[in-house]
Design a protein around this motif. Sequence first.
Motif, short mmCIF file in Angstrom:
data_model
loop_
_atom_site.label_atom_id
_atom_site.label_comp_id
_atom_site.label_asym_id
_atom_site.label_seq_id
_atom_site.Cartn_x
_atom_site.Cartn_y
_atom_site.Cartn_z
N MET A 54 -12.50 13.00 -12.96
CA MET A 54 -13.17 11.91 -13.67
C MET A 54 -14.64 12.21 -13.92
O MET A 54 -15.18 11.84 -14.97
CB MET A 54 -13.00 10.61 -12.90
CG MET A 54 -11.56 10.16 -12.72
SD MET A 54 -10.61 10.08 -14.28
CE MET A 54 -11.48 8.76 -15.14
N ASN A 55 -15.29 12.88 -12.99
CA ASN A 55 -16.68 13.27 -13.21
C ASN A 55 -16.81 14.26 -14.36
O ASN A 55 -17.77 14.21 -15.15
CB ASN A 55 -17.28 13.88 -11.94
CG ASN A 55 -17.57 12.84 -10.87
OD1 ASN A 55 -17.56 11.63 -11.14
ND2 ASN A 55 -17.81 13.29 -9.66
N SER A 109 -16.51 12.29 -17.54
CA SER A 109 -17.72 11.50 -17.77
C SER A 109 -18.84 12.35 -18.34
O SER A 109 -19.53 11.95 -19.29
CB SER A 109 -18.16 10.84 -16.47
OG SER A 109 -19.34 10.07 -16.66
N LEU A 110 -19.03 13.54 -17.79
CA LEU A 110 -20.09 14.42 -18.27
C LEU A 110 -19.77 15.02 -19.63
O LEU A 110 -20.64 15.17 -20.49
CB LEU A 110 -20.34 15.53 -17.25
CG LEU A 110 -20.95 15.10 -15.91
CD1 LEU A 110 -20.97 16.28 -14.94
CD2 LEU A 110 -22.37 14.56 -16.11
N THR A 147 -20.18 12.66 -22.85
CA THR A 147 -21.51 12.12 -23.11
C THR A 147 -22.20 13.01 -24.15
O THR A 147 -22.30 14.21 -23.97
CB THR A 147 -22.37 12.09 -21.83
OG1 THR A 147 -21.70 11.29 -20.87
CG2 THR A 147 -23.73 11.50 -22.11
#
Length: 285
Positions: free
Chosen positions: A241-242, A245-246, A249
Motif C-alpha cells: 500500500m505504501n 501511495s507513493l 502521487t
Amino acid sequence: MIKINSARPITQLLDDLPPKRALCAFNVETFPMLRAAFRAASTTQCPVVIAYSQPAAQALGYLQTADLVALVGGHFPEVSYALHLDHCQDPRQVIAAVAEGFTSANLLDDGDLEPGAYLPAAQQLRAAVGTDVSLEFICGKLGHINDAESGPHEPISVGDIIEFASACSPDILGFDHGSIHGMLERTQHLDLDLIRRISDAADLPQVLHGSSGVLPAEIRAGIDAGIRKINIETALRTTYMNTISLAVTGASDTARKPRLLDRELEDVMTGRFADFLTDYTLRKA
C-alpha cells in the motif's frame, strides 16, 4: 507450452528443508504479489508457501485461485510451493478449497464456532481430508492488535498443548507464542522456552502467526527453537500500500498507467519477499 507446476503439501516442503530453517507463508491477494512471490522464490532457490486468506480466496473463487496459482507456478517449474488457505474459521470452507486444489489450510478458533466446538471440528476435518493435505490447528487463541486484550489470552501449559496435538493430529501446530496479529512495529518477544519444550515433547513443526510485529532476532531464535513456518501478511500489505501511495502521487506514467503500477508493485514486492526468504529460509541474516 507452459509446464503446469503442482502445489505440494507443506509437510513435503518441510521434509526437503534442512533443520533450523523455516518456510515463509506469504499472504498474496493480487496478481503482482503472486508473481513477485514466485520470482523471489526462484531467485533465492527457496520453497515457498503461497497463502490466501479465506475471504480473499473465496471472493476470487477457490477453483480460480488454484488455477491462477498453478498457471503462474508453471512459469517457475524450479520452485516448490504449497497453496495454503489462511485464517479459516469454517471447516466446510477448508473442504471446499481442498476439493479445488489447495494443499494446506489452517483452522482458527476465533469465534465462528460455538464454545467447545473447535477440537471436534478439527478432528472431523482431519478425518475428512486425509493425510494428503497439510492441516494446521491452533491450541487456544491468538492475539490480535484489535483485541481489547491483545497478547496472551490465558496461560497455556505444555501438557495442554500436547494433549491437544494428540487429540487432533495436526501436521503443523500453532499456539500463542507471544506474537500479535496486525502489528506495524516490531516490538514483540516470543516465549522461546515454551517453543523449545513443545518441540522436544511433540516433535511437530510449529507455526508463527503475527510475525510482522516480532523482533527479527526473536524470530531467528524461534526458528532455532522449533518454528518451521512463518506467516507474513501485515508487513507485506504495508509495503504494497505504501508503494501504491507513493507511485500514484504526481503525474508520472506509473500514476497514469495501471500496467506500469503493477510492474513497480511486482518489482518492489519481489525484493521484499526475497529478504524474508533470505532471513528465514536460507538463514543468511
